[in-house]
Design a protein around this motif. Structure first.
Motif, PDB file in Angstrom:
ATOM      1  N   PRO A 265       0.827  -1.216   0.000  1.00 32.86           N
ATOM      2  CA  PRO A 265       0.000   0.000   0.000  1.00 32.86           C
ATOM      3  C   PRO A 265       0.856   1.259   0.000  1.00 32.86           C
ATOM      4  O   PRO A 265       1.843   1.346   0.719  1.00 32.86           O
ATOM      5  CB  PRO A 265      -0.811  -0.122   1.297  1.00 32.86           C
ATOM      6  N   TRP A 266       0.481   2.212  -0.840  1.00 32.17           N
ATOM      7  CA  TRP A 266       1.202   3.475  -0.939  1.00 32.17           C
ATOM      8  C   TRP A 266       0.751   4.409   0.179  1.00 32.17           C
ATOM      9  O   TRP A 266      -0.444   4.596   0.393  1.00 32.17           O
ATOM     10  CB  TRP A 266       0.934   4.112  -2.297  1.00 32.17           C
ATOM     11  N   ILE A 267       1.698   4.975   0.883  1.00 32.09           N
ATOM     12  CA  ILE A 267       1.382   5.849   2.005  1.00 32.09           C
ATOM     13  C   ILE A 267       1.335   7.314   1.544  1.00 32.09           C
ATOM     14  O   ILE A 267       2.180   7.762   0.779  1.00 32.09           O
ATOM     15  CB  ILE A 267       2.431   5.693   3.136  1.00 32.09           C
ATOM     16  N   ASP A 268       0.329   8.039   2.025  1.00 28.44           N
ATOM     17  CA  ASP A 268       0.206   9.478   1.788  1.00 28.44           C
ATOM     18  C   ASP A 268       0.131   9.811   0.301  1.00 28.44           C
ATOM     19  O   ASP A 268       0.896  10.619  -0.220  1.00 28.44           O
ATOM     20  CB  ASP A 268       1.359  10.237   2.453  1.00 28.44           C
ATOM     21  N   ALA A 269      -0.805   9.155  -0.405  1.00 34.95           N
ATOM     22  CA  ALA A 269      -0.983   9.400  -1.842  1.00 34.95           C
ATOM     23  C   ALA A 269      -1.676  10.734  -2.072  1.00 34.95           C
ATOM     24  O   ALA A 269      -2.734  10.998  -1.493  1.00 34.95           O
ATOM     25  CB  ALA A 269      -1.807   8.268  -2.451  1.00 34.95           C
ATOM     26  N   GLN A 270      -1.097  11.569  -2.953  1.00 28.07           N
ATOM     27  CA  GLN A 270      -1.666  12.897  -3.203  1.00 28.07           C
ATOM     28  C   GLN A 270      -1.443  13.392  -4.635  1.00 28.07           C
ATOM     29  O   GLN A 270      -1.012  14.521  -4.841  1.00 28.07           O
ATOM     30  CB  GLN A 270      -1.070  13.919  -2.223  1.00 28.07           C
ATOM     31  N   PRO A 271      -1.711  12.595  -5.658  1.00 31.27           N
ATOM     32  CA  PRO A 271      -1.542  13.116  -7.027  1.00 31.27           C
ATOM     33  C   PRO A 271      -2.708  13.994  -7.444  1.00 31.27           C
ATOM     34  O   PRO A 271      -3.808  13.897  -6.885  1.00 31.27           O
ATOM     35  CB  PRO A 271      -1.504  11.833  -7.864  1.00 31.27           C
ATOM     36  N   ILE A 272      -2.487  14.862  -8.447  1.00 34.71           N
ATOM     37  CA  ILE A 272      -3.577  15.696  -8.938  1.00 34.71           C
ATOM     38  C   ILE A 272      -4.578  14.874  -9.738  1.00 34.71           C
ATOM     39  O   ILE A 272      -5.747  15.254  -9.844  1.00 34.71           O
ATOM     40  CB  ILE A 272      -3.061  16.868  -9.803  1.00 34.71           C
ATOM     41  N   ALA A 273      -4.134  13.763 -10.295  1.00 30.40           N
ATOM     42  CA  ALA A 273      -5.025  12.890 -11.064  1.00 30.40           C
ATOM     43  C   ALA A 273      -5.755  11.965 -10.090  1.00 30.40           C
ATOM     44  O   ALA A 273      -5.203  10.963  -9.633  1.00 30.40           O
ATOM     45  CB  ALA A 273      -4.220  12.077 -12.082  1.00 30.40           C
ATOM     46  N   THR A 274      -7.000  12.309  -9.758  1.00 30.84           N
ATOM     47  CA  THR A 274      -7.719  11.550  -8.732  1.00 30.84           C
ATOM     48  C   THR A 274      -7.914  10.087  -9.112  1.00 30.84           C
ATOM     49  O   THR A 274      -7.947   9.212  -8.250  1.00 30.84           O
ATOM     50  CB  THR A 274      -9.088  12.193  -8.457  1.00 30.84           C
ATOM     51  N   GLY A 275      -8.030   9.810 -10.408  1.00 34.45           N
ATOM     52  CA  GLY A 275      -8.199   8.432 -10.849  1.00 34.45           C
ATOM     53  C   GLY A 275      -6.967   7.569 -10.643  1.00 34.45           C
ATOM     54  O   GLY A 275      -7.046   6.341 -10.700  1.00 34.45           O
ATOM     55  N   LEU A 276      -5.821   8.208 -10.440  1.00 35.83           N
ATOM     56  CA  LEU A 276      -4.583   7.471 -10.180  1.00 35.83           C
ATOM     57  C   LEU A 276      -4.277   7.377  -8.684  1.00 35.83           C
ATOM     58  O   LEU A 276      -3.252   6.838  -8.297  1.00 35.83           O
ATOM     59  CB  LEU A 276      -3.404   8.143 -10.903  1.00 35.83           C
ATOM     60  N   CYS A 277      -5.172   7.905  -7.871  1.00 37.63           N
ATOM     61  CA  CYS A 277      -4.956   7.910  -6.423  1.00 37.63           C
ATOM     62  C   CYS A 277      -5.521   6.627  -5.807  1.00 37.63           C
ATOM     63  O   CYS A 277      -6.504   6.645  -5.065  1.00 37.63           O
ATOM     64  CB  CYS A 277      -5.605   9.149  -5.809  1.00 37.63           C
ATOM     65  N   VAL A 278      -4.893   5.504  -6.145  1.00 38.03           N
ATOM     66  CA  VAL A 278      -5.298   4.190  -5.651  1.00 38.03           C
ATOM     67  C   VAL A 278      -4.090   3.592  -4.922  1.00 38.03           C
ATOM     68  O   VAL A 278      -3.172   3.060  -5.567  1.00 38.03           O
ATOM     69  CB  VAL A 278      -5.750   3.261  -6.803  1.00 38.03           C
ATOM     70  N   PRO A 279      -4.053   3.664  -3.609  1.00 37.61           N
ATOM     71  CA  PRO A 279      -2.876   3.206  -2.862  1.00 37.61           C
ATOM     72  C   PRO A 279      -2.534   1.731  -3.078  1.00 37.61           C
ATOM     73  O   PRO A 279      -1.376   1.353  -3.032  1.00 37.61           O
ATOM     74  CB  PRO A 279      -3.258   3.474  -1.402  1.00 37.61           C
ATOM     75  N   LYS A 280      -3.566   0.917  -3.340  1.00 36.70           N
ATOM     76  CA  LYS A 280      -3.322  -0.496  -3.641  1.00 36.70           C
ATOM     77  C   LYS A 280      -4.534  -1.062  -4.366  1.00 36.70           C
ATOM     78  O   LYS A 280      -5.649  -1.007  -3.852  1.00 36.70           O
ATOM     79  CB  LYS A 280      -3.070  -1.302  -2.361  1.00 36.70           C
ATOM     80  N   SER A 281      -4.322  -1.589  -5.543  1.00 39.47           N
ATOM     81  CA  SER A 281      -5.409  -2.206  -6.293  1.00 39.47           C
ATOM     82  C   SER A 281      -5.702  -3.594  -5.742  1.00 39.47           C
ATOM     83  O   SER A 281      -4.794  -4.322  -5.322  1.00 39.47           O
ATOM     84  CB  SER A 281      -5.041  -2.316  -7.773  1.00 39.47           C
ATOM     85  N   PHE A 282      -6.972  -3.969  -5.757  1.00 38.25           N
ATOM     86  CA  PHE A 282      -7.345  -5.314  -5.334  1.00 38.25           C
ATOM     87  C   PHE A 282      -6.683  -6.380  -6.210  1.00 38.25           C
ATOM     88  O   PHE A 282      -6.362  -7.463  -5.741  1.00 38.25           O
ATOM     89  CB  PHE A 282      -8.873  -5.470  -5.397  1.00 38.25           C
ATOM     90  N   ALA A 283      -6.464  -6.045  -7.491  1.00 42.45           N
ATOM     91  CA  ALA A 283      -5.931  -7.027  -8.447  1.00 42.45           C
ATOM     92  C   ALA A 283      -4.491  -6.743  -8.834  1.00 42.45           C
ATOM     93  O   ALA A 283      -4.074  -7.033  -9.951  1.00 42.45           O
ATOM     94  CB  ALA A 283      -6.807  -7.064  -9.689  1.00 42.45           C
ATOM     95  N   ASP A 284      -3.700  -6.207  -7.901  1.00 47.24           N
ATOM     96  CA  ASP A 284      -2.326  -5.856  -8.273  1.00 47.24           C
ATOM     97  C   ASP A 284      -1.500  -7.037  -8.794  1.00 47.24           C
ATOM     98  O   ASP A 284      -0.707  -6.857  -9.716  1.00 47.24           O
ATOM     99  CB  ASP A 284      -1.611  -5.152  -7.106  1.00 47.24           C
ATOM    100  N   PRO A 285      -1.656  -8.280  -8.291  1.00 47.35           N
ATOM    101  CA  PRO A 285      -0.889  -9.374  -8.894  1.00 47.35           C
ATOM    102  C   PRO A 285      -1.235  -9.599 -10.361  1.00 47.35           C
ATOM    103  O   PRO A 285      -0.355  -9.901 -11.182  1.00 47.35           O
ATOM    104  CB  PRO A 285      -1.267 -10.589  -8.038  1.00 47.35           C
ATOM    105  N   LEU A 286      -2.531  -9.444 -10.705  1.00 42.86           N
ATOM    106  CA  LEU A 286      -2.958  -9.615 -12.093  1.00 42.86           C
ATOM    107  C   LEU A 286      -2.398  -8.506 -12.978  1.00 42.86           C
ATOM    108  O   LEU A 286      -1.921  -8.765 -14.090  1.00 42.86           O
ATOM    109  CB  LEU A 286      -4.486  -9.628 -12.168  1.00 42.86           C
ATOM    110  N   ILE A 287      -2.437  -7.276 -12.493  1.00 45.01           N
ATOM    111  CA  ILE A 287      -1.904  -6.151 -13.270  1.00 45.01           C
ATOM    112  C   ILE A 287      -0.421  -6.351 -13.550  1.00 45.01           C
ATOM    113  O   ILE A 287       0.046  -6.200 -14.687  1.00 45.01           O
ATOM    114  CB  ILE A 287      -2.127  -4.833 -12.508  1.00 45.01           C
TER     115      ILE A 287
END
Length: 388
Positions: free
Chosen positions: A294-316
Motif C-alpha cells: 500500500p502506498w502511504i500518503d498518496a496525493q496526485p492531482i489525477a484523482t483516478g490514479l490515487c489508488v494506494p493499492k489495487s485489489f488485483a495488483d498481482p494480475l496487473i
C-alpha cells in the motif's frame, strides 16, 4: 440481430477454480483474487465472422457475443463505446513518432471510459435480479454507476472521497444516487462499501471485486484492433489506478488471438503509467515482486490514479510482465505540462489521467523504450472538462 453470448463461466486468476456464470459472483474468497470470464471461442469463431461487427449499429454492444450478458432485455445502455481512435499527426511529428494515436474516451456517456465497464456490470446485475448497488469511487466510476443505475431503476450508493471533483459528486446526486463523502482516499471508501455489503447485502461493484466491469473495458481493445485493420499496436500506454482498463485490454488481445481475428500475431507491450505521488505498481514492477505494498500518503492531482493499492495488483503486474511491458511514473508538473501541450497541439482537452499517458510516452521515448516507427496508442480516459 440474434443476440447470443458465448460466455461459459468464470475462473480465479490465482488458483484457476471455476465458478458458474448463471448466478451472482464476486471474487475468489479462498485466494482473495479476481475472477475473469471465459468464453467458447471455438464455437464463436465458427458462428461469427469478424467483419460482421462493422455492419451492426454503433456502440459497445455490437460485440454482444464477446460480452457476458445472455438476456438481451437485460442490457442497460446509454450509447457507450465506439469512441474514435485519433491520429496525433502534429504531436507525433514533435515527438518523432510516425504512428501515434489516442483513444478518446471522453465522449462516452458520463464523460469517461468508466461508462463501458459499469454498463456491462449493471447489465449483468440486472440479469441476476440485483437491485441495490454500492461502489467506492474517486469520481468517474461513481458518476457512471449513478447514471446506469438510474437507467435500470436500481438503487445506487456511492462512497466517494471528499477530494473528488465536484462534477462527479454533482452528477451522482442529480441522477438519484445516495452519495456519502469520505475522509481519506479510495481505500477508506472501499472499506465502507465492504461493510455495507456485509451488513446490508448491497452488491459491491468495486474494481475487480465483481468480474464484469473488466469485460466492458476490454472492448476498447477490440475497437483498436478493428480500427487498425485487425492489427494491434506495438505499444499501449494506459493510466493505471485500479487497473481494470489495462487488464481488460490485455484480455482483449489474448481473446482476439484465440479467435484468429488478427492479421498478425504480434502483441502490444502494455505500459502502465502512474503518478509519482501514488505509484505502487511502478514500485513493485521495479522491485521485481508480484504484489504491491500500500502506498502511504498518496496525493496526485489525477484523482483516478490515487489508488494506494489495487485489489488485483498481482494480475496487473502479471499482465505487464507477460506483454514485455513496463511501469513508469510521472510528476504532477509533467501531467500539467503535457495536458496543455496536447490541448494546444491537437485541440484535445484531456483529463489529468489521460495527460499522464502522454507524459509517460515522452519519458519512454527519452529512455529509448519506443522507436519512431512503432505504432503507439495512448489514452484519454475522460473529458478534462469534468475536472474543473
Amino acid at each position: 440481430m440474434a443476440k447470443t453470448s458465448y460466455l461459459i463461466d468464470l475462473s480465479c486468476t490465482t488458483c484457476g477454480k471455476h465458478f458458474p456464470s448463471n448466478q451472482p459472483q464476486t471474487y475468489c474468497h479462498d485466494c482473495n483474487a479476481t475472477l475473469l470470464a471465459n468464453y467458447d471461442f471455438t464455437r464463436l469463431k465458427q458462428a461469427v465472422d469478424r467483419d460482421q461487427f462493422r455492419c451492426r449499429p454503433k456502440g459497445m454492444w455490437r460485440w454482444y457475443e464477446c460480452l457476458p450478458v445472455r438476456k438481451a432485455h437485460s442490457i442497460v445502455t446509454l450509447g457507450e463505446g465506439d469512441t474514435p481512435l485519433l491520429r496525433l499527426t502534429r504531436l507525433g511529428h514533435t515527438l518523432g513518432l510516425l504512428n501515434l494515436y489516442i483513444k478518446e474516451e471522453g465522449i462516452n456517456p458520463t464523460g469517461s471510459f468508466k461508462a463501458r465497464g459499469v454498463a456491462c456490470a449493471v447489465s449483468k446485475a440486472q440479469e441476476h435480479g440485483i437491485t441495490k448497488l454500492v461502489i467506492p469511487s474517486a469520481g468517474n466510476a461513481g458518476g457512471a454507476l449513478a447514471a446506469y443505475a438510474a437507467q435500470a431503476g436500481m438503487d445506487a450508493l456511492i462512497y466517494m472521497p471528499k477530494s473528488s471533483p465536484n462534477s462527479n459528486i454533482s452528477e451522482s446526486i442529480i441522477t438519484g444516487a445516495r452519495v456519502e463523502l469520505v475522509d481519506g482516499l479510495i481505500d477508506q471508501a472501499g472499506k465502507l462499501a465492504n461493510l455495507k455489503t456485509e451488513q446490508d447485502g448491497w452488491f459491491n461493484m468495486a474494481t475487480f471485486k465483481e468480474p464484469y466491469r473488466v469485460e466492458g473495458k476490454k472492448i476498447m481493445g477490440y475497437e483498436i484492433a478493428e480500427s487498425l485493420g485487425w492489427r494491434l499496436p506495438d505499444v499501449i500506454i494506459y493510466p493505471t489506478g485500479g487497473g481494470t482498463g489495462l487488464g481488460g485490454m490485455w484480455k482483449a488481445c489474448q481473446e482476439l488471438a484465440s479467435l484468429s481475428w488478427l492479421e498478425e500475431r504480434s502483441m502490444p507491450r502494455m505500459m502502465a503509467v502512474q503518478a509519482e505521488g501514488c505509484a505502487p505498481v511502478v514500485k513493485a514492477f521495479d522491485s521485481g515482486v508480484t504484489f504491491c505494498e500500500p502506498w502511504i500518503d498518496a496525493q496526485p492531482i489525477a484523482t483516478g490514479l490515487c489508488v494506494p493499492k489495487s485489489f488485483a495488483d498481482p494480475l496487473i503486474l502479471r499482465d505487464i510482465q507477460e506483454s514485455n511491458g513496463m511501469a513508469i511514473s510521472v510528476s504532477d508538473e509533467e501531467i500539467r505540462q503535457w495536458q496543455g501541450q496536447l490541448a494546444r497541439t491537437e485541440g484535445l482537452f484531456a483529463c489529468p489521467e489521460g495527460a499522464a499517458t502522454l507524459a509517460g510516452l515522452v519519458k519512454l521515448i527519452h529512455q529509448g523504450s519506443i522507436s519512431k516507427d512503432e505504432t503507439v496508442v495512448i489514452f484519454n480516459t475522460a473529458s478534462g472538462i469534468k475536472y474543473n
